[in-house]
Design a protein around this motif. Structure first.
Motif, PDB file in Angstrom:
ATOM      1  N   ALA A 174       0.850  -1.187   0.000  1.00  0.00           N
ATOM      2  CA  ALA A 174       0.000   0.000   0.000  1.00  0.00           C
ATOM      3  C   ALA A 174       0.887   1.239   0.000  1.00  0.00           C
ATOM      4  N   ASN A 175       0.667   2.121  -0.960  1.00  0.00           N
ATOM      5  CA  ASN A 175       1.458   3.341  -1.098  1.00  0.00           C
ATOM      6  C   ASN A 175       0.743   4.557  -0.530  1.00  0.00           C
ATOM      7  N   SER A 176      -0.508   4.387  -0.145  1.00  0.00           N
ATOM      8  CA  SER A 176      -1.311   5.518   0.343  1.00  0.00           C
ATOM      9  C   SER A 176      -2.080   5.121   1.596  1.00  0.00           C
ATOM     10  N   TYR A 233       3.995   1.937   2.720  1.00  0.00           N
ATOM     11  CA  TYR A 233       4.835   3.098   2.369  1.00  0.00           C
ATOM     12  C   TYR A 233       4.366   4.300   3.188  1.00  0.00           C
ATOM     13  N   PHE A 234       5.302   5.027   3.803  1.00  0.00           N
ATOM     14  CA  PHE A 234       4.899   6.208   4.573  1.00  0.00           C
ATOM     15  C   PHE A 234       6.086   7.144   4.758  1.00  0.00           C
ATOM     16  N   LEU A 235       5.748   8.423   4.892  1.00  0.00           N
ATOM     17  CA  LEU A 235       6.744   9.462   5.149  1.00  0.00           C
ATOM     18  C   LEU A 235       6.993   9.606   6.637  1.00  0.00           C
ATOM     19  N   LEU A 418       7.759  -0.893  -8.854  1.00  0.00           N
ATOM     20  CA  LEU A 418       6.873   0.101  -9.450  1.00  0.00           C
ATOM     21  C   LEU A 418       5.920   0.551  -8.351  1.00  0.00           C
ATOM     22  N   ASP A 419       6.170   1.723  -7.788  1.00  0.00           N
ATOM     23  CA  ASP A 419       5.500   2.132  -6.558  1.00  0.00           C
ATOM     24  C   ASP A 419       4.501   3.274  -6.718  1.00  0.00           C
ATOM     25  N   GLU A 420       4.346   3.781  -7.917  1.00  0.00           N
ATOM     26  CA  GLU A 420       3.341   4.841  -8.107  1.00  0.00           C
ATOM     27  C   GLU A 420       3.075   4.989  -9.594  1.00  0.00           C
ATOM     28  N   GLY A 455       8.206  -6.199  -7.484  1.00  0.00           N
ATOM     29  CA  GLY A 455       6.914  -5.933  -6.884  1.00  0.00           C
ATOM     30  C   GLY A 455       6.436  -4.506  -7.032  1.00  0.00           C
ATOM     31  N   VAL A 456       5.261  -4.248  -6.444  1.00  0.00           N
ATOM     32  CA  VAL A 456       4.569  -2.984  -6.637  1.00  0.00           C
ATOM     33  C   VAL A 456       3.971  -2.498  -5.324  1.00  0.00           C
ATOM     34  N   GLU A 457       3.648  -1.204  -5.319  1.00  0.00           N
ATOM     35  CA  GLU A 457       2.796  -0.597  -4.295  1.00  0.00           C
ATOM     36  C   GLU A 457       1.759   0.262  -5.008  1.00  0.00           C
ATOM     37  N   HIS A 458       0.624   0.455  -4.355  1.00  0.00           N
ATOM     38  CA  HIS A 458      -0.488   1.133  -5.021  1.00  0.00           C
ATOM     39  C   HIS A 458      -0.768   2.497  -4.403  1.00  0.00           C
ATOM     40  N   TYR A 459      -0.651   3.515  -5.268  1.00  0.00           N
ATOM     41  CA  TYR A 459      -0.906   4.921  -4.935  1.00  0.00           C
ATOM     42  C   TYR A 459      -2.336   5.270  -5.310  1.00  0.00           C
ATOM     43  N   PHE A 460      -3.013   6.082  -4.480  1.00  0.00           N
ATOM     44  CA  PHE A 460      -4.402   6.475  -4.704  1.00  0.00           C
ATOM     45  C   PHE A 460      -4.451   7.918  -5.205  1.00  0.00           C
TER      46      PHE A 460
END
Length: 591
Positions: A174-176, A233-235, A418-420, A455-460
């Motif tokens: 999860a990117n978001s 994923y987080f800042l 591929l993260d976004e 792998g991947v992460e998904h941005y909203f």
């Protein structure tokens, strides 16, 4: 002689008075915390407890040696008390092997000593010189718990590997929201995210703090884990950025003093993420603030920031240091770090990091941006991988394959994620838009993996509900989580992916990808089904043929053609249905 003996005994006794409380499960890959009595101070003391003191503890066991930075811990229980003063100093250590570990403490005081090249310039204070031993046994964890797998580290392949059970890692994350840590029940944090929909998913025995705080965010992690997602994923800092609600310091515009209680509460969350199998993808800055610290250079502010992050969180068995979101200079982000600045911070973090955790960086979205900002980093031994953003999701395959190959040619194999995906207003849409999610499944998730990505992460996207800054409910993407897990689970169960390469000349179906360990295992992804022919010329033996449904997963499927003989181009038969995506798996049978 008697006097000397008495003095020695007294010295040892006094040393132990300042020694340690050793807490945590004394097991391999688990967190062992040593707490020392040191100077009584507070977060705002004129003698800065973060910058003007330095605690380092050396841990040894046979040939294993780690020098771990420690940190100021206020009263030692700040997550519960919100204390900003006290005399407790801590070090967190995750042992990588069983047996007897010996530790020895260095504690010094001096101007800016925390980031000095030579800590010997400081004045020694108690608990300097404190030493001792403790026994570590094997981990008793299994399943998703990362403490049963060991540290996630780079390898000489294009994939990360858990150091304990030797399992290679394929990311589905999860990117978001990127400002995940802007949670309303963390101390010193603007009251934004509540994640109330996930409170029912908190379970008895899960962590909370201060009489039940934290259930929303902890429940959210439980939900993501339950879907098969394995990374978040987080800042850790978005001052002057998009969210403006996450920072580790005592105030938004402070750079040298850290909020001890807030960071202890983050630690409770991260420890729970370990237990439920979530890798922590830590983004240390974003494009809007990459010049905030030291005007982009690696000076006192940046070094101290990295040291505090490493000291407090590097012990986790699944952690990734990402040096910045959308790193670099472009037309719409003209103020940014130069290549020289990026290299300096990457190399500093890698040298500071005691465990060898992954160091990555996130990119700007366009191909030209990639050439300008990624290409100069090729071959850098301190950079383990790239977290790609792309504007056009249909470029996933070519982007992944190109930079995987370029990194290999440069002598440092990168992990390619591929993260976004763009456009930024869309990203991955909610479940109300299944057509767009199907495109993501075909042209992002499977495209990255079939090109040799990790792998991947998904941005909203920002134009849709529950987006990258206001997402309160991860259930809104329930379908995409499941499809992501279907892909990552297939790779883990059936493919020797670390030894496979992309080669689309081996199969003859339009709109397909082929990933192969030639003569052994072949995986063909068909975007619209079909009747593939596979080139097995130059090989011998009999191969099994199975089909797999990338939309819903499940068991492997057999059709009319169950086996083929190598030595020629062989027909694999039609996919179970046409006009839908399918995977065909061809594996050599053992004689």
């Amino acid at each position: 002689m008697k006097l000397k003996l008495i003095l020695l005994i007294c010295s040892l006794f006094l040393q132990q008075l300042h020694a340690q409380e050793i807490t945590g499960e004394l097991k391999e890959w688990h967190t062992v915390t040593l707490t020392f009595d040191g100077p009584e101070t507070y977060e705002q003391d004129p003698i800065n407890p973060f910058l003007d003191y330095r605690l380092d503890v050396t841990f040894t066991n046979g040939q294993e040696k780690f020098v771990i930075p420690g940190f100021y811990a206020a009263d030692g229980n700040a997550a519960e008390t919100s204390a900003d003063k006290g005399n407790k100093w801590k070090v967190r250590f995750a042992p990588n092997t069983t047996g007897t570990w010996t530790y020895k403490t260095s504690f010094v005081k001096g101007k800016n000593i925390a980031v000095a090249e030579n800590s010997a310039d400081g004045v020694k204070l108690s608990p300097d010189g404190t030493s001792g031993t403790f026994e570590v046994t094997a981990s008793d964890k299994s399943g998703l718990d990362l403490r049963g797998k060991g540290r996630l580290k780079p390898t000489d392949t294009h994939y990360l590997q858990f150091e304990g059970n030797k399992e290679y890692y394929i990311k589905g994350g999860a990117n978001s929201p990127e400002d995940l840590l802007g949670y309303h029940e963390f101390d010193g944090t603007p009251k934004k995210h509540k994640f109330e929909k996930h409170i029912p998913e908190w379970k008895e025995g899960d962590p909370t703090w201060q009489n039940g705080k934290g259930k929303g965010i902890v429940g959210g992690m439980n939900y993501l884990s339950s879907t098969g997602i394995n990374a978040v994923y987080f800042l850790t800092m978005n001052v002057m950025g998009d969210g403006k609600n996450v920072w580790p310091w005592t105030e938004e515009h402070e750079r040298y003093r850290f909020d001890v209680s807030k960071l202890e509460q983050w630690e409770l969350l991260f420890s729970h993420m370990d237990k439920v199998g979530l890798v922590k993808h830590v983004i240390t800055q974003e494009t809007e603030n990459e010049n905030l610290l030291d005007i982009g250079y690696t000076g006192i502010q940046r070094k101290l920031y990295y040291r505090e992050l490493v000291a407090r969180f590097a012990h986790h068995p699944g952690i990734i240091w990402n040096m910045g979101e959308e790193s670099g200079i472009t037309t719409w982000s003209p103020v940014g770090q130069t290549t020289k600045m990026r290299i300096a911070m990457i190399e500093y973090m890698k040298a500071l990091e005691p465990y060898g955790n992954m160091v990555a960086i996130h990119t700007l979205p366009n191909k030209k941006d990639h050439e300008n900002t990624v290409k100069p980093l090729l071959g850098n031994k301190s950079l383990d991988g790239i977290s790609f953003q792309i504007h056009d999701l249909h470029h996933t395959y070519e982007t992944t394959l190109h930079w995987r190959n370029e990194s290999e040619k440069a002598g440092k194999k990168w992990v390619i994620w591929l993260d976004e995906i763009g456009p930024a207003k869309a990203g991955v849409l909610p479940d109300d838009y299944p057509g767009q999610q199907d495109t993501v499944r075909k042209d992002v998730i499977w495209a990255n993996l079939m090109a040799g990505g990790a792998g991947v992460e998904h941005y909203f996207g920002y134009k849709y509900p529950h987006n990258d800054l206001n997402c309160e409910d991860w259930h809104t993407r329930d379908r995409i989580w499941k499809m992501t897990y279907v892909a990552t689970d297939f790779f883990q169960k059936y493919l020797p992916f670390t030894t496979m390469k992309a080669d689309n000349t081996l199969a003859d179906v339009k709109d397909s990808y082929t990933f192969a360990k030639e003569g052994d295992t072949y995986c063909i992804y068909l975007k619209e089904g079909g009747q593939p022919t596979l080139n097995l010329e130059g090989h011998s033996g009999k191969f099994s043929v199975h089909w797999y449904n990338p939309r819903s997963g499940g068991n492997l499927i057999k059709t009319k053609i169950k086996t083929v003989n190598a030595g020629e181009k062989v027909a694999l038969g039609p996919s179970p249905t046409l006009n839908e995506d399918w995977v065909v798996l061809v594996r050599k049978l053992k004689s």
